[in-house]
Scaffold this motif. Structure first.
Motif, PDB file in Angstrom:
ATOM      1  N   GLY A  86      -4.353   7.459  -1.532  1.00 15.00           N
ATOM      2  CA  GLY A  86      -3.440   6.769  -2.440  1.00 15.00           C
ATOM      3  C   GLY A  86      -2.453   7.707  -3.111  1.00 15.00           C
ATOM      4  N   HIS A  87      -1.693   7.123  -4.033  1.00 15.91           N
ATOM      5  CA  HIS A  87      -0.704   7.865  -4.839  1.00 15.91           C
ATOM      6  C   HIS A  87      -1.465   8.598  -5.941  1.00 15.91           C
ATOM      7  CE1 HIS A  87       3.137   8.070  -7.284  1.00 15.91           C
ATOM      8  NE2 HIS A  87       2.243   8.102  -8.255  1.00 15.91           N
ATOM      9  N   ILE A  88      -1.309   9.914  -6.009  1.00 13.11           N
ATOM     10  CA  ILE A  88      -2.144  10.719  -6.916  1.00 13.11           C
ATOM     11  C   ILE A  88      -1.698  10.576  -8.374  1.00 13.11           C
ATOM     12  CG2 ILE A  88      -2.842  13.069  -7.553  1.00 13.11           C
ATOM     13  CD1 ILE A  88      -2.777  13.821  -4.628  1.00 13.11           C
ATOM     14  N   GLY A 112       0.798  -1.229   0.000  1.00 12.44           N
ATOM     15  CA  GLY A 112       0.000   0.000   0.000  1.00 12.44           C
ATOM     16  C   GLY A 112       0.827   1.274   0.000  1.00 12.44           C
ATOM     17  N   GLU A 113       0.098   2.385  -0.108  1.00 18.64           N
ATOM     18  CA  GLU A 113       0.709   3.716  -0.165  1.00 18.64           C
ATOM     19  C   GLU A 113       0.685   4.331   1.234  1.00 18.64           C
ATOM     20  OE1 GLU A 113       1.959   4.862  -2.960  1.00 18.64           O
ATOM     21  OE2 GLU A 113       1.022   3.582  -4.473  1.00 18.64           O
ATOM     22  N   MET A 114       1.773   5.039   1.573  1.00 14.67           N
ATOM     23  CA  MET A 114       1.881   5.658   2.902  1.00 14.67           C
ATOM     24  C   MET A 114       1.607   7.154   2.828  1.00 14.67           C
ATOM     25  SD  MET A 114       5.307   6.096   5.270  1.00 14.67           S
ATOM     26  CE  MET A 114       5.566   4.359   5.610  1.00 14.67           C
ATOM     27  N   TYR A 143       7.433  16.419  -8.921  1.00 18.46           N
ATOM     28  CA  TYR A 143       6.348  16.285  -7.941  1.00 18.46           C
ATOM     29  C   TYR A 143       5.955  14.836  -7.687  1.00 18.46           C
ATOM     30  CZ  TYR A 143       5.810  21.297  -8.091  1.00 18.46           C
ATOM     31  OH  TYR A 143       6.045  22.639  -7.961  1.00 18.46           O
ATOM     32  N   HIS A 144       5.773  14.504  -6.419  1.00 17.21           N
ATOM     33  CA  HIS A 144       5.282  13.187  -5.989  1.00 17.21           C
ATOM     34  C   HIS A 144       4.281  13.452  -4.869  1.00 17.21           C
ATOM     35  CE1 HIS A 144       6.364   8.944  -4.226  1.00 17.21           C
ATOM     36  NE2 HIS A 144       5.118   9.013  -4.652  1.00 17.21           N
ATOM     37  N   LEU A 145       2.990  13.182  -5.160  1.00 17.37           N
ATOM     38  CA  LEU A 145       1.923  13.562  -4.231  1.00 17.37           C
ATOM     39  C   LEU A 145       1.050  12.361  -3.864  1.00 17.37           C
ATOM     40  CD1 LEU A 145       0.698  16.812  -6.079  1.00 17.37           C
ATOM     41  CD2 LEU A 145       2.448  16.659  -4.299  1.00 17.37           C
ATOM     42  N   HIS A 146       0.667  12.273  -2.602  1.00 18.29           N
ATOM     43  CA  HIS A 146      -0.301  11.280  -2.135  1.00 18.29           C
ATOM     44  C   HIS A 146      -1.518  12.018  -1.567  1.00 18.29           C
ATOM     45  CE1 HIS A 146       2.632   7.627  -1.557  1.00 18.29           C
ATOM     46  NE2 HIS A 146       2.686   8.132  -2.775  1.00 18.29           N
ATOM     47  N   PHE A 147      -2.630  11.298  -1.446  1.00 21.47           N
ATOM     48  CA  PHE A 147      -3.885  11.911  -0.977  1.00 21.47           C
ATOM     49  C   PHE A 147      -4.460  11.119   0.186  1.00 21.47           C
ATOM     50  CE2 PHE A 147      -8.609  12.197  -1.303  1.00 21.47           C
ATOM     51  CZ  PHE A 147      -8.743  13.551  -1.016  1.00 21.47           C
TER      52      PHE A 147
HETATM   53 ZN    ZN Z   1       3.683   7.476  -4.423  1.00 25.86          ZN
END
Ligand code: ZN
Length: 257
Positions: free
Chosen positions: A208-210, A66-68, A195-199
């Motif tokens: 999750g990973h946007i 999963g995404e953190m 850019y690396h963005l999660h929500f």
């Molecule tokens: Zn990510």
């Protein structure tokens, strides 16, 4: 200094250093993105230890489960089923970036701002692209598309194979927080340039990973960071035996999108 005062101060130092080892305006990172892309998904630092280095960040979990999202000092795990979990603090992370979020700038974001337009706004507010930015965007979103990744078993496949079948989640009219970083171009191989963005949704049930989004009302806070501290897996023969001379940029592009 009296001996008793010295002992008292020493004890205080030990107590406080055990609570937090974060440095101001510094992003702490576990392992390298190329090691993750190569398929090294074993945790190298526990979630508990990670939180000693900051209250804000992103990454993934042991076995790529999963995404953190790290937000306001709490760790959230968005698994491939689309649900949000609170991981055990002993759970390891193979790759994560974290900092103590202390924003210098706040920008009001207009309606119908998408990922690319948001990048332009942040680049205007923080034009030195050779520094790191930690980015927090709170607000309402008319659209949000994220992905997560399913937990893996050994022998691990490379990340580009796994993300081919990544579960995607499309959300409409959702409130929440975007958590992420803008990294300088020279971190190639270490982290994600750009850019690396999660929500994480406001009700803490989705995220999750946007992949894409569009705002309604939102506010962006930027913490410009000039420190970068990387911790590598020390006693790990798999990491030691991984060929990290290859350029994995093409794989990274596929994985991020
Ligand atoms: Zn990510």
């Amino acid at each position: 200094m009296k001996k008793t005062t010295f002992i008292y101060l020493s004890i205080l130092c030990i107590i406080f250093s055990g609570c937090s080892i974060s440095r101001p305006d510094t992003i702490m990172q576990i392992s390298t993105i190329d090691s993750l892309i190569a398929g090294n998904y074993d945790g190298h630092m526990s979630c508990g230890e990670l939180l000693q280095n900051g209250d804000f960040g992103l990454g993934t979990f042991q076995g790529l489960d999963g995404e953190m999202v790290v937000l306001d000092g709490k760790i959230y795990q968005i698994k491939a089923d689309g649900n949000v979990y609170s991981p055990d603090l002993n759970t390891g992370s193979p790759f994560a970036s974290i900092c103590d979020f202390k924003p210098e700038k706040t920008v009001t974001i207009e309606n119908k701002t998408d990922f690319k337009a948001m990048e332009d706004i942040i680049d205007m507010a923080s034009p030195n692209k050779n520094l790191f930015c930690a980015i927090r965007i709170d607000g309402d979103f008319s659209f949000m598309e994220t992905r997560s990744v399913p937990a893996q078993r050994k022998p691990y496949s490379p990340l580009s194979e796994i993300t081919k079948n990544q579960p995607r989640f499309k959300m409409r009219n959702i409130s929440g927080t975007i958590v992420g970083f803008r990294c300088p171009p020279f971190v190639k191989g270490l982290n994600v340039p750009g850019y690396h963005l999660h929500f994480l949704s406001k009700d803490r049930t989705k995220g999750g990973h946007i992949l894409s989004f569009e705002t309604k009302n939102a506010e962006c806070k930027i913490d410009i960071c000039n420190g970068f501290y990387m911790v590598l897996p020390k006693d790990d023969d798999v990491f030691g035996g991984t060929d990290l001379t290859k350029n994995r940029n093409a794989d990274l592009q596929k994985i991020e999108k």
